[in-house]
Design a protein around this motif. Structure first.
Motif, PDB file in Angstrom:
ATOM      1  N   LYS A  99      28.690  12.907 -62.140  1.00 35.09           N
ATOM      2  CA  LYS A  99      28.374  12.063 -63.300  1.00 35.09           C
ATOM      3  C   LYS A  99      28.440  12.813 -64.623  1.00 35.09           C
ATOM      4  O   LYS A  99      28.583  12.208 -65.681  1.00 35.09           O
ATOM      5  N   TRP A 100      28.291  14.139 -64.557  1.00 36.94           N
ATOM      6  CA  TRP A 100      28.217  14.944 -65.785  1.00 36.94           C
ATOM      7  C   TRP A 100      29.359  15.953 -65.803  1.00 36.94           C
ATOM      8  O   TRP A 100      29.548  16.724 -64.860  1.00 36.94           O
ATOM      9  N   ARG A 139      12.499  15.851 -64.971  1.00 39.80           N
ATOM     10  CA  ARG A 139      12.776  15.736 -63.532  1.00 39.80           C
ATOM     11  C   ARG A 139      13.425  14.396 -63.183  1.00 39.80           C
ATOM     12  O   ARG A 139      14.188  14.298 -62.207  1.00 39.80           O
ATOM     13  N   VAL A 140      13.142  13.361 -63.965  1.00 40.05           N
ATOM     14  CA  VAL A 140      13.626  12.026 -63.599  1.00 40.05           C
ATOM     15  C   VAL A 140      14.774  11.536 -64.480  1.00 40.05           C
ATOM     16  O   VAL A 140      15.270  10.424 -64.277  1.00 40.05           O
ATOM     17  N   ILE A 141      15.218  12.350 -65.433  1.00 41.84           N
ATOM     18  CA  ILE A 141      16.338  11.944 -66.279  1.00 41.84           C
ATOM     19  C   ILE A 141      17.644  12.047 -65.486  1.00 41.84           C
ATOM     20  O   ILE A 141      17.821  12.965 -64.676  1.00 41.84           O
ATOM     21  N   ARG A 142      18.549  11.082 -65.683  1.00 47.76           N
ATOM     22  CA  ARG A 142      19.805  11.031 -64.946  1.00 47.76           C
ATOM     23  C   ARG A 142      20.965  10.651 -65.864  1.00 47.76           C
ATOM     24  O   ARG A 142      20.807   9.792 -66.749  1.00 47.76           O
ATOM     25  N   PRO A 143      22.140  11.250 -65.649  1.00 47.25           N
ATOM     26  CA  PRO A 143      23.333  10.762 -66.350  1.00 47.25           C
ATOM     27  C   PRO A 143      23.867   9.518 -65.642  1.00 47.25           C
ATOM     28  O   PRO A 143      23.843   9.444 -64.411  1.00 47.25           O
ATOM     29  N   THR A 144      24.308   8.534 -66.416  1.00 52.59           N
ATOM     30  CA  THR A 144      24.891   7.321 -65.838  1.00 52.59           C
ATOM     31  C   THR A 144      26.227   7.046 -66.520  1.00 52.59           C
ATOM     32  O   THR A 144      26.597   7.709 -67.480  1.00 52.59           O
ATOM     33  N   ASP A 145      26.919   6.051 -66.038  1.00 47.02           N
ATOM     34  CA  ASP A 145      28.212   5.700 -66.625  1.00 47.02           C
ATOM     35  C   ASP A 145      28.073   5.223 -68.072  1.00 47.02           C
ATOM     36  O   ASP A 145      29.004   5.354 -68.870  1.00 47.02           O
ATOM     37  N   SER A 146      26.897   4.670 -68.409  1.00 47.36           N
ATOM     38  CA  SER A 146      26.701   4.128 -69.756  1.00 47.36           C
ATOM     39  C   SER A 146      25.867   5.022 -70.657  1.00 47.36           C
ATOM     40  O   SER A 146      25.595   4.676 -71.802  1.00 47.36           O
ATOM     41  N   GLY A 147      25.432   6.185 -70.147  1.00 47.33           N
ATOM     42  CA  GLY A 147      24.627   7.088 -70.975  1.00 47.33           C
ATOM     43  C   GLY A 147      23.634   7.864 -70.136  1.00 47.33           C
ATOM     44  O   GLY A 147      24.005   8.560 -69.188  1.00 47.33           O
ATOM     45  N   ILE A 148      22.355   7.724 -70.460  1.00 52.27           N
ATOM     46  CA  ILE A 148      21.306   8.375 -69.671  1.00 52.27           C
ATOM     47  C   ILE A 148      20.278   7.326 -69.262  1.00 52.27           C
ATOM     48  O   ILE A 148      20.117   6.291 -69.924  1.00 52.27           O
ATOM     49  N   ALA A 149      19.563   7.615 -68.179  1.00 47.70           N
ATOM     50  CA  ALA A 149      18.528   6.713 -67.680  1.00 47.70           C
ATOM     51  C   ALA A 149      17.444   7.561 -67.019  1.00 47.70           C
ATOM     52  O   ALA A 149      17.569   8.797 -66.907  1.00 47.70           O
ATOM     53  N   PHE A 150      16.376   6.889 -66.566  1.00 49.17           N
ATOM     54  CA  PHE A 150      15.238   7.576 -65.969  1.00 49.17           C
ATOM     55  C   PHE A 150      14.845   6.862 -64.682  1.00 49.17           C
ATOM     56  O   PHE A 150      14.809   5.632 -64.636  1.00 49.17           O
ATOM     57  N   LEU A 151      14.563   7.643 -63.651  1.00 50.22           N
ATOM     58  CA  LEU A 151      14.196   7.058 -62.366  1.00 50.22           C
ATOM     59  C   LEU A 151      12.947   6.189 -62.498  1.00 50.22           C
ATOM     60  O   LEU A 151      12.022   6.509 -63.256  1.00 50.22           O
ATOM     61  N   GLU A 152      12.931   5.134 -61.729  1.00 51.76           N
ATOM     62  CA  GLU A 152      11.792   4.217 -61.756  1.00 51.76           C
ATOM     63  C   GLU A 152      10.489   4.937 -61.405  1.00 51.76           C
ATOM     64  O   GLU A 152       9.425   4.604 -61.934  1.00 51.76           O
ATOM     65  N   SER A 153      10.568   5.935 -60.537  1.00 52.52           N
ATOM     66  CA  SER A 153       9.365   6.681 -60.143  1.00 52.52           C
ATOM     67  C   SER A 153       8.747   7.454 -61.306  1.00 52.52           C
ATOM     68  O   SER A 153       7.576   7.825 -61.258  1.00 52.52           O
TER      69      SER A 153
END
Length: 437
Positions: free
Chosen positions: A78-79, A193-207
Motif C-alpha cells: 500500500k505504501w 499503531r493503528v494508522i494505515r495507508p489506504t488507496d484513498s489516503g490514510i485511515a485508522f483501525l476501528e480498534s
C-alpha cells in the motif's frame, strides 16, 4: 550516515538517519526557526510556552519518520517507500516559512507563511533549495506541492496536512507540555499503531477509534483553553495596534524608523523580498519595540511599553446583535483620553474542531476515516457520538478589548467606571471575576 539524535521532551529521542535531513536541519533557513516562537503571544499567558518552531518542526518530522518506517515494513503493498523521504522532508520543512509573530504580522503586511515556505523551498538562492536539489532536480517542487496540497499521492498530503496529521499531533502534545496544561494530551503511541495507508489516503483501525476520538477532543480543549485565552489575545491585539500605529507614522517619521527599526522598512514600503522576510524574527521585533518606547510619538511609545511590559487590555464578549452598541464604549474610551483606533479592538476567535468532507466548501476538509474489519471505510463521526457532537459546529467567541484603566475604582477614570459598566450587557463579563493571567 551515522545516526544523529536530538533529545526531546515530547518524543524522548528524535532520530535522523538521512544525510539530507541532517543538512536541512543545519541550514540557515531552518536554524532561523529557533528564533520564532511556536505560540507567539500565548507565552505571555502560559509562561512555559517559550518553545520554538524549530523544536515543533523536528517533532513533526519524528512522527513522520515513525509512520513511514512502519508503512515500509508492514504495508509495502500500500505504501511506496520512495515516498518516505519526501514525507519526512515535507514534515520537517512544513513551517519553515513562518515569520516573526507570524499570524499577526501576516494580517498587517499581507504575507502568507505557506507561500513563503514554498518560496524558500524553490528559490535557488536558499541553502534549503540547494540541498533539496541534491536529492533530485525536481525534489524542491515536489516538497512544495505537498505543502500546497497539490501532490498527487493523497497518502503523503494527508500525513502532512489533514484533520489528523503529523503537524497537529506534535503541536498538541508539545504545546500542552510547555504550557503546563493537560488538555492536549492523547495516546500518540496507540494512534501510530493503528494508522494505515489506504488507496484513498490514510485511515485508522476501528480498534483504535477511541484514541483518535481522544485526539479530536484534546484539540478542541486546547483551542478553547489555551489558544483562545483572552489574555493571549489581548497581547495579540496590542501587537496589532502597535504595528498599525507604526505603519501610519512611517510616512512622516522615516528617519526615526530607519534608525530604530531598519529591517521593517521594506514592509512599510510594500517592497520586501525573501531576504528581507528571513531577516526578521521575534527577537529583532522585540528589540524594535523596546526602541520605540523612547520614540517621539506618545501613542507608539505607550503601546510599545504596554506590549513589552505585558500591560494587557481587558475584554468583554459580545454577540453579533450587540456589535452596534460597541460604539458607545468606544466613545467612552475617547472621552477618557485614549484614541479608540489604537486602544480598542474587536477580536474574533472561532474554530471548527472537526468536520466531514464537504465538496461544496471553499475550504474542504479531509475527513478522518475508520477502517473496519470488513475493510470498509466509515467516517469517524458516524461511529463516535462525541465527535458527532463537535462535527460541523463552530466554537469560540468575539471580544471587545479596551484599556484596563477604565475599570479602575480610583483616579481620573473613576467617574467613567459606572458609565462604562452600565453599557456592558453581557452575562459573561464580571469585572470582579478572577481569571488566569
Amino acid at each position: 550516515m551515522i545516526e544523529k539524535v536530538f533529545r526531546d521532551p515530547v518524543h524522548n529521542y528524535i532520530h535522523v538517519n538521512h544525510e539530507v535531513i541532517y543538512k536541512l536541519i543545519n541550514s540557515k533557513e531552518f536554524q532561523r526557526l529557533r528564533r520564532i516562537k511556536q505560540l507567539g503571544t500565548t507565552s505571555y499567558t502560559f509562561h512555559g510556552g517559550e518553545h520554538s518552531r524549530f523544536s515543533h518542526c523536528l517533532g513533526a518530522y519524528e512522527i513522520a519518520r515513525r509512520i513511514t518506517k512502519s508503512f515500509e515494513e508492514k504495508y509495502p503493498d500500500k505504501w511506496n517507500k520512495e515516498e518516505s523521504l519526501l514525507t519526512m522532508v515535507a514534515a520537517l520543512l512544513h513551517d519553515i516559512g513562518h515569520g516573526a509573530y507570524s499570524h499577526t504580522f501576516e494580517r498587517l503586511f499581507d504575507t502568507d507563511h505557506e507561500e513563503m515556505t514554498c518560496e524558500i523551498l524553490t528559490n535557488p538562492e536558499t541553502e534549503v533549495n540547494a540541498l533539496l536539489k541534491q536529492v533530485a532536480p525536481d525534489f524542491p517542487d515536489k516538497v512544495a506541492n505537498v505543502i500546497r496540497h497539490t501532490y498527487p499521492n493523497k497518502q503523503v498530503v494527508q500525513l502532512i496536512s489533514s484533520q489528523i496529521d503529523v503537524d497537529r499531533m506534535d503541536y498538541l502534545l508539545r504545546d500542552s507540555y510547555f504550557t503546563g496544561t493537560n488538555y492536549g494530551q492523547f495516546d500518540l503511541t496507540r494512534i501510530l499503531r493503528v494508522i494505515r495507508p489506504t488507496d484513498s489516503g490514510i485511515a485508522f483501525l476501528e480498534s483504535g477509534m477511541h484514541a483518535v476520538e481522544d485526539y479530536v477532543v484534546s484539540r478542541y480543549q486546547m483551542y478553547m483553553q489555551v489558544y483562545f485565552h483572552p489574555a493571549s489575545r489581548s497581547m495579540e491585539v496590542l501587537l496589532q495596534n502597535l504595528l498599525n500605529r507604526a505603519k501610519v507614522l512611517y510616512a512622516g517619521e522615516k528617519e526615526f524608523f530607519a534608525k530604530s527599526s531598519p529591517r521593517l522598512l521594506p514592509f512599510f514600503e510594500h517592497r520586501f523580498n525573501l531576504a528581507d522576510y528571513l531577516a526578521l524574527d521575534d527577537g529583532v521585533m522585540n528589540t524594535y519595540f523596546q526602541s520605540w518606547i523612547d520614540g517621539p510619538d506618545r501613542t507608539l511609545s505607550d503601546l510599545a511599553q504596554r506590549y513589552i511590559n505585558r500591560k494587557v487590555f481587558k475584554s468583554i464578549t459580545f454577540s453579533a446583535e450587540d456589535e452596534t452598541q460597541l460604539d458607545i464604549l468606544r466613545n467612552i474610551v475617547a472621552e477618557v483620553g485614549f484614541d479608540p483606533e489604537y486602544y480598542t479592538a474587536i477580536h474574533h476567535n472561532f474554530d471548527l474542531p472537526y468536520d466531514v468532507y464537504r465538496p461544496e466548501s471553499t475550504k474542504k476538509r479531509t475527513q478522518i476515516e475508520i477502517l473496519c474489519k470488513d475493510n470498509s471505510l466509515i467516517e469517524l463521526s458516524q461511529l463516535s457520538p462525541i465527535v458527532a457532537s463537535l462535527s460541523g459546529t463552530i466554537h469560540g467567541d468575539s471580544r471587545f478589548y479596551f484599556p484596563k484603566e477604565l475599570l479602575e475604582e480610583t483616579g481620573i477614570f473613576a467617574a467613567y467606571n459606572e458609565t462604562f459598566l452600565s453599557n456592558i450587557h453581557n452575562d459573561h463579563f464580571n469585572p470582579g471575576e478572577k481569571h488566569e493571567h
